[in-house]
Each structure stands twice: as structure tokens, then as C-alpha cells.
Enzyme design. Structure first.
Site, PDB file in Angstrom:
ATOM      1  N   ASN A  17      83.797  31.444  13.759  1.00 43.74           N
ATOM      2  CA  ASN A  17      84.491  31.557  13.790  1.00 43.74           C
ATOM      3  C   ASN A  17      85.243  31.490  15.503  1.00 43.74           C
ATOM      4  OD1 ASN A  17      87.212  32.435  14.596  1.00 43.74           O
ATOM      5  ND2 ASN A  17      87.111  34.501  14.476  1.00 43.74           N
ATOM      6  N   TRP A  18      85.423  29.956  15.769  1.00 43.10           N
ATOM      7  CA  TRP A  18      84.957  29.573  16.882  1.00 43.10           C
ATOM      8  C   TRP A  18      85.943  30.233  17.559  1.00 43.10           C
ATOM      9  CZ3 TRP A  18      83.920  23.386  16.444  1.00 43.10           C
ATOM     10  CH2 TRP A  18      82.242  23.765  15.384  1.00 43.10           C
ATOM     11  N   LYS A  19      87.076  30.448  17.064  1.00 38.24           N
ATOM     12  CA  LYS A  19      88.530  31.102  17.715  1.00 38.24           C
ATOM     13  C   LYS A  19      89.131  29.874  18.950  1.00 38.24           C
ATOM     14  CE  LYS A  19      86.100  35.229  17.858  1.00 38.24           C
ATOM     15  NZ  LYS A  19      86.289  36.909  18.622  1.00 38.24           N
ATOM     16  N   HIS A  63      92.351  39.152  10.839  1.00 37.58           N
ATOM     17  CA  HIS A  63      91.681  38.988  11.834  1.00 37.58           C
ATOM     18  C   HIS A  63      91.706  40.050  12.618  1.00 37.58           C
ATOM     19  CE1 HIS A  63      88.954  38.633  15.092  1.00 37.58           C
ATOM     20  NE2 HIS A  63      88.089  38.016  14.022  1.00 37.58           N
ATOM     21  N   GLU A  75      91.633  40.300  15.603  1.00 33.51           N
ATOM     22  CA  GLU A  75      92.741  39.664  16.314  1.00 33.51           C
ATOM     23  C   GLU A  75      94.365  38.860  16.087  1.00 33.51           C
ATOM     24  OE1 GLU A  75      89.658  36.957  18.008  1.00 33.51           O
ATOM     25  OE2 GLU A  75      88.591  38.697  18.758  1.00 33.51           O
ATOM     26  N   GLU A 132      84.521  43.881   9.826  1.00 39.07           N
ATOM     27  CA  GLU A 132      84.725  43.360  11.233  1.00 39.07           C
ATOM     28  C   GLU A 132      84.764  44.962  12.069  1.00 39.07           C
ATOM     29  OE1 GLU A 132      84.348  39.409  11.812  1.00 39.07           O
ATOM     30  OE2 GLU A 132      86.769  40.005  11.791  1.00 39.07           O
ATOM     31  N   GLY A 166      83.420  41.133  19.784  1.00 41.42           N
ATOM     32  CA  GLY A 166      83.278  40.607  20.862  1.00 41.42           C
ATOM     33  C   GLY A 166      83.026  41.688  22.292  1.00 41.42           C
ATOM     34  N   SER A 168      79.498  40.956  17.006  1.00 38.73           N
ATOM     35  CA  SER A 168      78.702  41.079  18.064  1.00 38.73           C
ATOM     36  C   SER A 168      77.786  40.864  17.144  1.00 38.73           C
ATOM     37  CB  SER A 168      78.481  42.451  18.437  1.00 38.73           C
ATOM     38  OG  SER A 168      80.052  42.323  19.838  1.00 38.73           O
ATOM     39  N   GLY A 181      81.422  35.077  15.495  1.00 30.01           N
ATOM     40  CA  GLY A 181      82.521  34.573  16.903  1.00 30.01           C
ATOM     41  C   GLY A 181      81.489  34.523  17.957  1.00 30.01           C
ATOM     42  N   GLY A 182      81.470  34.588  19.186  1.00 34.59           N
ATOM     43  CA  GLY A 182      80.756  34.281  19.995  1.00 34.59           C
ATOM     44  C   GLY A 182      79.657  33.450  20.485  1.00 34.59           C
TER      45      GLY A 182
END
Ligand code: PEP
Length: 249
Positions: free
Chosen positions: A11-13, A101, A103, A173, A179, A211, A232-233
Site C-alpha cells: 500500500n503505497w498510500k 483501511h 486511514e 490491521e 505506521g 509495521s 505500508g511503509g
């Protein structure tokens, strides 16, 4: 799906301009070519921002890496400024879309509830996309001992009754792990995934997200009911994402 092939999704966000996306996509394709498109035991998916879908989709085409969106509107088209439909994602080459998600459930004024997520999943299926339904508890809910109840209620409220293992993936999640560098304990992940498993159609894949990194991936992905990761990151770095994918072996 008799065998649940592991799925590692990036997930490159909201990260990357076209050149950044192209560099990352090329680096992943290079690794796929060197591995003869065979990441042992896993499928790879990248979910770039909408502005990069065409660029990234063109570069990964034929590599074995799939393309996904990060959200979609429930409707196929209409007066919904700033939104994107599942049909548009499919038209851009997507096969998957992340929905619900944290977010989008909790962050930045989106406030999406289970009903909205349910409608979006139906929209994704209408367009032929596989929905990646995200669920997870907040830190307060984890500390109150209600994590499994919260996730069960998110599943009940957002998963359509017609769900099937080839059109739905669930991603657990924990909100507090996204994150932050914190991950749930292996015991908590195992217990949550086992609880989720009892509520899904047979064969549905359950990813863990929060994470995940090259150091912790093998132990998380080695758990019986963990069928992959939503990253993600660490998905913004080709070598890290590749190492996580290879941890599925
Ligand atoms: C995510 O955004 O779905 C996620 C799990 O992020 P991170 O890996 O950075 O925690």
C-alpha cells in the site's frame, strides 16, 4: 481455493510522483525477472496512488505483479467530485482494491463506517475487482479487551453475505500498529486470525498488516492462519518489499 497462496500487497498510500513510482516498479520487475516471476509461495500486488496507476501498470504488465487501487466509490459513475469508481480502477488495469483501511475509517475526515465499506465492496465486485477488506481495533479497544468483538462487528457490518474466497481478502490491521513501528504479538495475531477465520467463507485469505518489515515478516508470515501481508511503509523500498515477499517461503 484449496490452497491459500500467500499474498503480499504493498500500500503505497499518498506517496510518489510518476518518476518515483516508475523507479520502484522497475526495481520490483527486475527482481521478478531475475526470479523468473517466481516468488516462492506468494503473489505480489502493488497499490499505488491513483495518479500512478497507468504508469506503474504499464511497467509491471506481464511481470506477474498485480495492480490495485487504495479505495473506490460505491457507484459506477456520477457527480462525486474527487472520487474514483471501481470501474475506473479496472479500466486502469487494477484487479484488486483496498477498502475500509483505517486511514479511511478513522483518519482525516473520511469517517467511513461499515455500511459505506459494505457498499464499496459491492461496487468492487460489480467491476470484477477483488476487495481487500481491512479491519482492526484501536489501542483503547485492544486495552479494553474488546479487540475480537470489534473486528467481528466490523466483519458483520461490512462483509456482504455473498462473499466468496476468490473475490474477497481480509486484512487484519490493528490501528495502533499502522505506521508506528509497533506490531501485535504473534500470540495476538494468531488468536485474531483464528477468530476471523471462523467468520469467513472457506479458503478466504487473511493478511496481517501493521509495521511489517523484513525483520519481522518471516515469523508473522509463518503463523498458520496468516495468508500474507498488507505492507505500508516497507513497500516503498523495493528491497524491503521483496525480502518480505520472499519470507513467505
Ligand atoms: C498499511 O497502511 O496498511 C500499513 C500496514 O502500513 P505500515 O506497514 O506502514 O504499518
Amino acid at each position: 481455493m484449496a490452497l491459500r497462496t500467500k499474498l503480499v500487497a504493498g500500500n503505497w498510500k499518498m506517496n510518489g510522483l510518476r518518476e518515483d513510482g516508475a523507479v520502484l516498479a522497475r526495481a520490483l520487475v527486475q527482481r521478478m525477472v531475475a526470479a523468473a516471476a517466481d516468488v516462492p509461495g506468494s503473489e505480489l500486488l502493488v497499490c499505488p496512488p491513483a495518479t500512478l496507476l497507468t504508469t506503474v501498470g504499464g511497467l509491471i504488465s506481464g511481470s506477474g505483479i498485480a495492480l490495485g487501487g487504495q479505495d473506490c466509490h460505491a457507484a459506477a459513475k456520477g457527480a462525486f467530485t474527487g472520487d474514483i469508481s471501481a470501474e475506473m480502477l479496472a479500466d486502469a488495469g487494477c484487479t484488486h482494491v483496498i477498502l475500509g483501511h483505517s486511514e479511511r475509517r478513522h483518519g482525516h475526515g473520511h469517517g467511513e463506517g461499515d455500511t459505506a465499506v459494505h457498499e464499496k465492496i459491492l461496487g468492487a465486485w460489480r467491476a470484477g475487482l477483488t476487495a481487500i477488506l481491512c479491519v482492526g481495533e484501536t489501542r483503547a479497544q485492544r486495552e479494553a479487551g474488546t479487540a475480537i468483538d470489534i473486528v467481528a462487528s466490523q466483519l458483520a457490518g461490512s462483509m456482504p453475505s455473498s462473499a466468496a474466497s476468490d473475490t474477497l481478502v481480509v486484512a487484519y490491521e490493528p490501528v495502533w500498529a499502522i505506521g508506528t513501528g509497533l506490531t501485535a504479538t504473534l500470540e495476538d495475531i494468531a488468536a485474531m486470525h483464528a477468530a476471523i477465520r471462523t467468520r469467513l467463507p472457506a479458503g478466504t485469505r487473511i493478511l496481517y498488516g501493521g509495521s511489517v518489515n523484513p525483520q519481522n515478516a518471516a515469523s508473522i508470515l509463518g503463523l498458520a492462519d496468516v495468508d500474507g501481508a498488507l505492507v505500508g511503509g516497507a513497500s516503498l523500498d523495493a528491497e524491503s518489499f521483496w525480502t518480505i515477499a520472499r519470507s513467505c517461503r
